[in-house]
Design a protein around this motif. Structure first.
Motif, PDB file in Angstrom:
ATOM      1  N   GLU A 161       8.243 -23.888  38.495  1.00  0.00           N
ATOM      2  CA  GLU A 161       9.399 -23.237  39.120  1.00  0.00           C
ATOM      3  C   GLU A 161       9.606 -23.752  40.542  1.00  0.00           C
ATOM      4  O   GLU A 161      10.746 -23.981  40.971  1.00  0.00           O
ATOM      5  CB  GLU A 161       9.220 -21.712  39.130  1.00  0.00           C
ATOM      6  N   PHE A 162       8.529 -23.921  41.277  1.00  0.00           N
ATOM      7  CA  PHE A 162       8.624 -24.456  42.633  1.00  0.00           C
ATOM      8  C   PHE A 162       9.259 -25.842  42.620  1.00  0.00           C
ATOM      9  O   PHE A 162      10.139 -26.147  43.441  1.00  0.00           O
ATOM     10  CB  PHE A 162       7.230 -24.510  43.255  1.00  0.00           C
ATOM     11  N   LEU A 163       8.866 -26.680  41.681  1.00  0.00           N
ATOM     12  CA  LEU A 163       9.397 -28.041  41.625  1.00  0.00           C
ATOM     13  C   LEU A 163      10.862 -28.063  41.225  1.00  0.00           C
ATOM     14  O   LEU A 163      11.611 -28.962  41.631  1.00  0.00           O
ATOM     15  CB  LEU A 163       8.562 -28.893  40.666  1.00  0.00           C
ATOM     16  N   GLU A 164      11.299 -27.105  40.417  1.00  0.00           N
ATOM     17  CA  GLU A 164      12.724 -27.011  40.116  1.00  0.00           C
ATOM     18  C   GLU A 164      13.522 -26.733  41.380  1.00  0.00           C
ATOM     19  O   GLU A 164      14.611 -27.299  41.600  1.00  0.00           O
ATOM     20  CB  GLU A 164      12.979 -25.905  39.083  1.00  0.00           C
ATOM     21  N   SER A 165      12.990 -25.866  42.227  1.00  0.00           N
ATOM     22  CA  SER A 165      13.658 -25.572  43.489  1.00  0.00           C
ATOM     23  C   SER A 165      13.632 -26.779  44.417  1.00  0.00           C
ATOM     24  O   SER A 165      14.612 -27.073  45.103  1.00  0.00           O
ATOM     25  CB  SER A 165      12.985 -24.372  44.167  1.00  0.00           C
ATOM     26  N   VAL A 166      12.511 -27.483  44.453  1.00  0.00           N
ATOM     27  CA  VAL A 166      12.399 -28.695  45.265  1.00  0.00           C
ATOM     28  C   VAL A 166      13.405 -29.739  44.793  1.00  0.00           C
ATOM     29  O   VAL A 166      14.026 -30.432  45.602  1.00  0.00           O
ATOM     30  CB  VAL A 166      10.968 -29.263  45.198  1.00  0.00           C
ATOM     31  N   ALA A 167      13.569 -29.853  43.476  1.00  0.00           N
ATOM     32  CA  ALA A 167      14.520 -30.826  42.927  1.00  0.00           C
ATOM     33  C   ALA A 167      15.939 -30.529  43.400  1.00  0.00           C
ATOM     34  O   ALA A 167      16.699 -31.442  43.759  1.00  0.00           O
ATOM     35  CB  ALA A 167      14.461 -30.799  41.396  1.00  0.00           C
ATOM     36  N   ALA A 168      16.323 -29.257  43.418  1.00  0.00           N
ATOM     37  CA  ALA A 168      17.666 -28.884  43.868  1.00  0.00           C
ATOM     38  C   ALA A 168      17.842 -29.171  45.362  1.00  0.00           C
ATOM     39  O   ALA A 168      18.903 -29.632  45.800  1.00  0.00           O
ATOM     40  CB  ALA A 168      17.916 -27.411  43.569  1.00  0.00           C
ATOM     41  N   ILE A 169      16.795 -28.881  46.147  1.00  0.00           N
ATOM     42  CA  ILE A 169      16.845 -29.175  47.584  1.00  0.00           C
ATOM     43  C   ILE A 169      16.997 -30.669  47.819  1.00  0.00           C
ATOM     44  O   ILE A 169      17.793 -31.116  48.663  1.00  0.00           O
ATOM     45  CB  ILE A 169      15.571 -28.641  48.277  1.00  0.00           C
ATOM     46  N   TYR A 170      16.269 -31.452  47.073  1.00  0.00           N
ATOM     47  CA  TYR A 170      16.342 -32.912  47.215  1.00  0.00           C
ATOM     48  C   TYR A 170      17.752 -33.410  46.923  1.00  0.00           C
ATOM     49  O   TYR A 170      18.302 -34.252  47.644  1.00  0.00           O
ATOM     50  CB  TYR A 170      15.331 -33.555  46.271  1.00  0.00           C
ATOM     51  N   GLN A 171      18.351 -32.884  45.881  1.00  0.00           N
ATOM     52  CA  GLN A 171      19.716 -33.284  45.542  1.00  0.00           C
ATOM     53  C   GLN A 171      20.701 -32.909  46.645  1.00  0.00           C
ATOM     54  O   GLN A 171      21.611 -33.678  46.969  1.00  0.00           O
ATOM     55  CB  GLN A 171      20.137 -32.631  44.226  1.00  0.00           C
ATOM     56  N   ASP A 172      20.514 -31.733  47.230  1.00  0.00           N
ATOM     57  CA  ASP A 172      21.395 -31.319  48.316  1.00  0.00           C
ATOM     58  C   ASP A 172      21.246 -32.232  49.528  1.00  0.00           C
ATOM     59  O   ASP A 172      22.239 -32.563  50.195  1.00  0.00           O
ATOM     60  CB  ASP A 172      21.099 -29.870  48.705  1.00  0.00           C
ATOM     61  N   LEU A 173      20.023 -32.616  49.843  1.00  0.00           N
ATOM     62  CA  LEU A 173      19.805 -33.521  50.973  1.00  0.00           C
ATOM     63  C   LEU A 173      20.465 -34.873  50.730  1.00  0.00           C
ATOM     64  O   LEU A 173      21.043 -35.470  51.648  1.00  0.00           O
ATOM     65  CB  LEU A 173      18.307 -33.698  51.226  1.00  0.00           C
ATOM     66  N   LEU A 174      20.371 -35.360  49.500  1.00  0.00           N
ATOM     67  CA  LEU A 174      21.021 -36.633  49.178  1.00  0.00           C
ATOM     68  C   LEU A 174      22.533 -36.530  49.353  1.00  0.00           C
ATOM     69  O   LEU A 174      23.196 -37.495  49.749  1.00  0.00           O
ATOM     70  CB  LEU A 174      20.698 -37.050  47.739  1.00  0.00           C
ATOM     71  N   ALA A 175      23.069 -35.354  49.059  1.00  0.00           N
ATOM     72  CA  ALA A 175      24.518 -35.161  49.147  1.00  0.00           C
ATOM     73  C   ALA A 175      24.968 -34.768  50.547  1.00  0.00           C
ATOM     74  O   ALA A 175      26.159 -34.541  50.778  1.00  0.00           O
ATOM     75  CB  ALA A 175      24.957 -34.091  48.145  1.00  0.00           C
ATOM     76  N   GLY A 176      24.018 -34.640  51.488  1.00  0.00           N
ATOM     77  CA  GLY A 176      24.355 -34.281  52.856  1.00  0.00           C
ATOM     78  C   GLY A 176      24.606 -32.813  53.058  1.00  0.00           C
ATOM     79  O   GLY A 176      25.222 -32.408  54.054  1.00  0.00           O
ATOM     80  N   LYS A 177      24.131 -31.962  52.152  1.00  0.00           N
ATOM     81  CA  LYS A 177      24.329 -30.519  52.266  1.00  0.00           C
ATOM     82  C   LYS A 177      23.131 -29.872  52.953  1.00  0.00           C
ATOM     83  O   LYS A 177      22.064 -30.472  53.078  1.00  0.00           O
ATOM     84  CB  LYS A 177      24.514 -29.896  50.873  1.00  0.00           C
ATOM     85  N   ASN A 178      23.301 -28.618  53.342  1.00  0.00           N
ATOM     86  CA  ASN A 178      22.212 -27.831  53.918  1.00  0.00           C
ATOM     87  C   ASN A 178      21.583 -26.996  52.810  1.00  0.00           C
ATOM     88  O   ASN A 178      22.166 -25.994  52.390  1.00  0.00           O
ATOM     89  CB  ASN A 178      22.734 -26.920  55.028  1.00  0.00           C
ATOM     90  N   PRO A 179      20.413 -27.362  52.334  1.00  0.00           N
ATOM     91  CA  PRO A 179      19.810 -26.649  51.189  1.00  0.00           C
ATOM     92  C   PRO A 179      19.478 -25.204  51.477  1.00  0.00           C
ATOM     93  O   PRO A 179      19.395 -24.391  50.569  1.00  0.00           O
ATOM     94  CB  PRO A 179      18.528 -27.456  50.916  1.00  0.00           C
TER      95      PRO A 179
END
Length: 341
Positions: A161-179
């Motif tokens: 579950e933690f890694l699923e959240s990390v994956a979403a944060i990583y995607q947001d960073l790539l897109a220039g968003k604030n996770p």
């Protein structure tokens, strides 16, 4: 004796932290399912042996996936059981090639068959995610050593579950968003949405490690599931300037301190050594008439079964059917032999 930690917590907090109600509910369900068999032993003995099995970590054998992932203790127990049952996959390879000390190599699907011997409905997707940490690409038919797969699987399974959240944060960073302003998905549908994007992102330069850590630090503070110790995550990320998502997973899987903090597996150097378990296995195998002789006389019987073994209902009889022991013992050894040819 009660530990200082137990005395420092209110009763309801201690029960929740240790998931006592989860085990009580499971024990009662098993009691009702097997009440005719249990009547000859007595209810008191049933509960005593059930909770002894929980303490020993054998309560997860042949159970459904929803149960083995229900608590951190169950997950750690499953990891330990998988290592102890199938470490001969690596040990046999080392014995056959003493000069090179090279482990046997198996495919992702072969490791998945081994997982299903302990948990019949273990999901293929989780095995694939663990294999991708090792392989770092989409060549999922490549061979992996037991130790490489095991430590990658430990991270993916225990911290899923933690890694699923990390994956979403990583995607947001790539897109220039604030996770930190995004509600992180943890459902299975969220996993399927994120996975294809991660495959594409793994080929990119990655994200800035310091910014990534700031987001993960906030995630650890609010995350309701188990996560690696923040200090160790910081240590992993302090050694690089930028990294990819899978680069982060690889670093977690190889980190000595994270493995120690989780406490389910020994250090990598001791992975193939478990004298106490060797002695116990020999004792158990000796109690099953014809098991060793049949495995030697009929090597083809050792192939991994295409169907999965039924669940064991009674907690005090984890090796209750000889057929299950046969599947475990021969499955790991003979599959290893075939991978060598």
């Amino acid at each position: 004796m009660l530990s200082p930690e137990r005395l420092a917590l209110p009763d309801y907090e201690y029960l929740a932290q240790r998931h006592v109600l989860t085990y009580m509910e499971d024990a009662v369900c098993q009691l009702l399912e097997n009440k005719e068999d249990i009547s000859q032993y007595g209810i008191a003995r049933f509960f005593t042996e059930y909770f002894n099995s929980v303490c020993q970590g054998t309560h997860i054998l042949f159970r459904e996936f929803s149960f083995i992932q229900a608590t951190p203790h169950n997950r750690a127990s499953f990891l330990r059981a998988f290592w102890r049952c199938f470490r001969t996959v690596g040990k046999n390879g080392e014995a056959k090639k003493k000069k090179k000390k090279k482990e046997n190599l198996l495919t992702m699907r072969e490791y998945h068959c081994l997982l299903q011997l302990l948990c019949p409905d273990f999901p293929l997707e989780l095995t694939q995610k663990a294999a991708r940490i090792v392989l770092m690409d989409d060549a999922m038919d490549c061979l992996m050593s037991f130790s490489d797969f095991l430590f990658a699987f430990q991270i993916q399974f225990y911290y899923s579950e933690f890694l699923e959240s990390v994956a979403a944060i990583y995607q947001d960073l790539l897109a220039g968003k604030n996770p930190n302003t995004v509600i992180v998905p943890t459902s299975s549908s969220g996993q399927h949405r994120q996975r294809p994007a991660l495959g594409e992102a793994s080929t990119l330069e990655g994200v800035e490690a310091s910014l990534f850590y700031q987001c993960l630090e906030n995630l650890c503070d609010r995350h309701k599931y188990s996560c690696p110790p923040p200090a160790l995550v910081k240590e992993v990320l302090s050694n690089v300037q930028r990294l990819t998502f899978y680069g982060f997973l690889v670093a977690l899987s190889k980190h000595h301190g994270i493995n120690q903090a989780l406490g389910a597996l020994p250090d990598k150097g001791d992975l193939m050594h478990d004298p106490a378990m060797d002695e116990e296995l020999e004792r158990l195998l000796a109690q099953v008439p014809g098991l060793v002789n049949s495995a030697t006389a009929n090597p083809e019987a050792g192939c991994l079964p295409s169907r999965t073994p039924p669940r064991v209902g009674s907690p005090w009889r984890p090796l209750h059917h000889a057929r299950k022991v046969d599947a475990e013992s021969d499955g790991s050894t003979e599959e290893t032999d075939e991978s060598e040819t």
